[in-house]
Design an enzyme around this catalytic site. Structure first.
Site, PDB file in Angstrom:
ATOM      1  CE1 TYR A   1      -0.792   2.770  13.453  1.00  0.00           C
ATOM      2  CE2 TYR A   1      -2.734   3.707  12.418  1.00  0.00           C
ATOM      3  CZ  TYR A   1      -1.413   3.320  12.351  1.00  0.00           C
ATOM      4  OH  TYR A   1      -0.715   3.474  11.183  1.00  0.00           O
TER       5      TYR A   1
ATOM      6  CD  GLU B   1      -2.005   4.057   7.978  1.00  0.00           C
ATOM      7  OE1 GLU B   1      -1.806   4.468   9.138  1.00  0.00           O
ATOM      8  OE2 GLU B   1      -2.088   4.819   6.989  1.00  0.00           O
TER       9      GLU B   1
ATOM     10  NE  ARG C   1      -3.462   2.361   2.748  1.00  0.00           N
ATOM     11  CZ  ARG C   1      -3.314   3.329   3.656  1.00  0.00           C
ATOM     12  NH1 ARG C   1      -2.320   3.274   4.529  1.00  0.00           N
ATOM     13  NH2 ARG C   1      -4.140   4.350   3.695  1.00  0.00           N
TER      14      ARG C   1
ATOM     15  CG  ASN D   1      -5.568   3.656   8.289  1.00  0.00           C
ATOM     16  OD1 ASN D   1      -5.582   2.693   7.511  1.00  0.00           O
ATOM     17  ND2 ASN D   1      -5.090   4.843   7.947  1.00  0.00           N
TER      18      ASN D   1
HETATM   19  O1  LIG Z   1      -1.604  10.434  10.980  1.00  0.00           O
HETATM   20  C1  LIG Z   1      -2.407   9.708  11.516  1.00  0.00           C
HETATM   21  C2  LIG Z   1      -3.130  10.031  12.740  1.00  0.00           C
HETATM   22  C3  LIG Z   1      -2.515  10.651  13.714  1.00  0.00           C
HETATM   23  C4  LIG Z   1      -3.148  11.129  14.902  1.00  0.00           C
HETATM   24  C5  LIG Z   1      -4.512  11.102  15.126  1.00  0.00           C
HETATM   25  C6  LIG Z   1      -5.044  11.599  16.277  1.00  0.00           C
HETATM   26  C7  LIG Z   1      -4.225  12.152  17.250  1.00  0.00           C
HETATM   27  O2  LIG Z   1      -4.766  12.648  18.407  1.00  0.00           O
HETATM   28  C8  LIG Z   1      -2.859  12.178  17.039  1.00  0.00           C
HETATM   29  C9  LIG Z   1      -2.339  11.688  15.870  1.00  0.00           C
HETATM   30  O3  LIG Z   1      -2.802   8.540  10.983  1.00  0.00           O
HETATM   31  C10 LIG Z   1      -2.083   7.493  10.365  1.00  0.00           C
HETATM   32  O4  LIG Z   1      -1.273   6.900  11.284  1.00  0.00           O
HETATM   33  C11 LIG Z   1       0.104   6.700  11.063  1.00  0.00           C
HETATM   34  C12 LIG Z   1       0.778   6.737  12.420  1.00  0.00           C
HETATM   35  O5  LIG Z   1       0.474   7.908  13.119  1.00  0.00           O
HETATM   36  C13 LIG Z   1       0.651   7.702  10.070  1.00  0.00           C
HETATM   37  O6  LIG Z   1       2.014   7.514   9.873  1.00  0.00           O
HETATM   38  C14 LIG Z   1      -0.135   7.547   8.796  1.00  0.00           C
HETATM   39  O7  LIG Z   1       0.372   8.332   7.755  1.00  0.00           O
HETATM   40  C15 LIG Z   1      -1.573   7.914   9.020  1.00  0.00           C
HETATM   41  O8  LIG Z   1      -2.386   7.407   7.983  1.00  0.00           O
END
Ligand SMILES: O=C(/C=C/c1ccc(O)cc1)O[C@@H]1O[C@H](CO)[C@@H](O)[C@H](O)[C@H]1O
Length: 535
Positions: free
Chosen positions: A357, A428, A124, A355
């Site tokens: 996490y 992701e 991806r 995505n």
């Molecule tokens: O970039 C974000 C989200 C960040 C965030 C959200 C909410 C918060 O409170 C703080 C950070 O999403 C993904 O999570 C990954 C790892 O971060 C990034 O490297 C990816 O590019 C992206 O698709």
């Protein structure tokens, strides 16, 4: 051990035990054989194994253009919003930027070699809009940009790796921001439609998986509610920005993104799908919200948080309108879909990209007063990882992002129920380490926590699949350490360590683990310290 919390596995264990008892009762050679085969069966079920996923299941790794490519001014590339934003002092934690990043623009063959060694069947990645259209629709297609992605696509296909392409992953031509305010203007829909069509035309003969957007809910919240991503717009109490309106602009931006998505899907369906035969979807940041307390108010708060975070984008695509929770709270601040818009939205999508996490607790702030969370502010919820002094999961490098493996099963089952079991891809999932100057090279590569993270999330993902969820792929984030947006180079998500001074890549334990898992090796289990010696 994870199995304690895994009802399916427990059930199977009990069933197997019953069968074993029955077999013993038989007291025969047959019974003995049955016991042996059952034991084999049980040990395979208990150990995460590639064979528990369909052979056609996509297993890959993900990256995004701005985070890895570098070469920000090379071969006629135009400036992107991130090029400009990262050069402004104070915007990036360590003052770094993506000018060079992983220098992937020059080293992509080496990185494709890393993927090949992992044994992934898909990759991806995203296309830099300003590399293809330096001035958006106000200028020509940059042939050098097309050539670069052609080289990437051809190289991975030659190695049996399927391209899974994100049309837009945060970076947009700065030209569009300067001319008309980018996502705040309806003008951007024409630009996005044009860009998507250029991509279908140039790459669609070989690309069979498209996502229109990566995390539009992060673009809106981080760019226009909190202001930590470009264009850095927000208002009090959400954040300190010079311009913006955190209760209004995110919804205008979201509206334009949803209709840009619809336009791209419509174009693909009308002019490309029949000939090219691909699938098109959208990727959402899909955090799980768990009620803090077992009260009606908190259960509704968790639902409201999901509505303001994820149903916000998926409901209009599936049902033609925003969720009722958003209508109720936002009233006239929520844009409306015209009948033309609704017609366009009927193009829908082929799959949902997720995505995943983390998970967080949600507490109601309507019926009792509490401190409202800024990133979900308009949902009138308070989010916290803490319940009576106990964290929802284990901490990771990203503040507020706990590892909560069961969250992936909850999100997937939720999407299954709400959106009619539409095909899903986990676009992701990954674990971050804080990069710290006192860490040794060895500290950087013995990432047992990342191995356990991926193992545990895959276990719960598999549980959802066994319950009937239509999940068709999983992409680990990410192939190599990269430029982590506002965190710069201070957070590392890579299966491979990158030394940003030398650009040397080193496989971490997690790379070896993932590769063993993908190749169907028996040792694909979670690790305590004992496993590190096996590598
Ligand atoms: O970039 C974000 C989200 C960040 C965030 C959200 C909410 C918060 O409170 C703080 C950070 O999403 C993904 O999570 C990954 C790892 O971060 C990034 O490297 C990816 O590019 C992206 O698709």
């Amino acid at each position: 051990m994870i199995w304690k919390n895994e009802p399916k596995a427990e059930l199977r264990a009990r069933e197997s035990e019953k069968k074993l008892k029955a077999a013993r009762a038989m007291g025969s050679i047959n019974g003995l054989l049955l016991i042996l085969s059952l034991q084999f069966f049980v040990s395979n079920v208990y150990c995460l194994h590639r064979s528990q996923f369909n052979p056609s299941f996509l297993f890959g790794v993900g990256t995004s253009s701005y985070q890895i490519e570098g070469a920000y001014l090379e071969d006629n590339k135009g400036l992107s919003n991130w090029d400009v934003f990262s050069h402004i002092e104070g915007n990036i934690k360590d003052g770094s930027n993506g000018d060079i990043a992983d220098d992937y623009y020059h080293r992509y063959l080496e990185d494709i070699e890393l993927m090949t060694n992992l044994g992934v069947n898909s990759y991806r990645f995203s296309i830099s809009w300003s590399r293809i259209l330096p001035k958006g629709r106000f200028g020509d297609v940059n042939q050098a940009g097309i050539t670069f992605y052609n080289k990437v696509i051809n190289a991975i296909l030659a190695r049996g790796i399927e391209p899974f392409v994100t049309i837009n992953h945060f970076d947009i031509p700065q030209e569009l921001l300067d001319r008309y305010g980018a996502w705040l203007s309806v003008e951007i829909r024409k630009d996005y439609g044009h860009f998507a069509e250029v991509c279908f035309k140039a790459f669609g003969d070989r690309v069979k998986y498209w996502t229109t957007f990566n995390e539009p809910n992060s673009v809106t919240k981080l760019g226009y509610m909190i202001g930590s991503y470009p264009p850095g717009r927000c208002s009090q109490p959400f954040g300190n920005c010079t311009y913006g309106n955190s209760s209004l602009e995110p919804y205008i931006v979201g509206h334009n993104i949803i209709l840009s998505h619809a336009m791209a899907v419509d174009i693909y369906r009308k002019y490309y799908k029949a000939k090219q035969g691909g699938n098109i979807g959208i990727t959402i940041a899909a955090k799980w919200f768990e009620p803090l307390r077992n009260t009606t108010a908190d259960i509704l708060a968790a639902k409201r948080a999901m509505a303001f975070d994820q149903h916000w984008f998926l409901d209009p695509i599936f049902f033609g309108d925003y969720p009722s929770e958003m209508h109720q709270i936002l009233g006239p601040n929520l844009p409306t879909f015209t009948s033309e818009d609704k017609y366009l939205l009927e193009a829908k999508l082929d799959f949902i990209g997720i995505n995943q996490y983390t998970a967080t607790y949600a507490q109601d702030c309507i019926h009792s007063s509490c401190e409202i969370d800024i990133s979900d502010g308009n949902a009138l919820v308070y989010t916290t990882a803490d319940r009576n002094g106990q964290l929802i999961g284990t901490t990771t490098g990203l503040p507020g992002f706990c590892a909560v493996p069961w969250g992936i099963e909850k999100v997937v089952m939720h999407m299954k129920e709400r959106y009619n079991n539409t095909p899903m891809y986990i676009t992701e999932n990954g674990y971050s380490q804080v990069s710290n100057s006192s860490m040794t090279a060895a500290d950087f590569v013995s990432d047992i926590e990342r191995v356990n993270f991926i193992h545990d999330y895959l276990t719960y993902l598999n549980s959802a699949i066994r319950k009937g969820a239509n999940v068709r792929g999983y992409f680990a984030w990410t192939l190599i350490d990269n430029f982590e947006w506002a965190y710069g180079l201070t957070l590392r998500f890579g299966l491979h360590h990158v030394d940003f001074k030398t650009q040397d890549r080193t496989p971490r334990l997690s790379a070896k683990w993932y590769s063993n898992f993908l190749k169907g090796s028996k040792i694909a289990k979670g690790v305590g310290s004992e496993l590190s010696s096996e590598y």
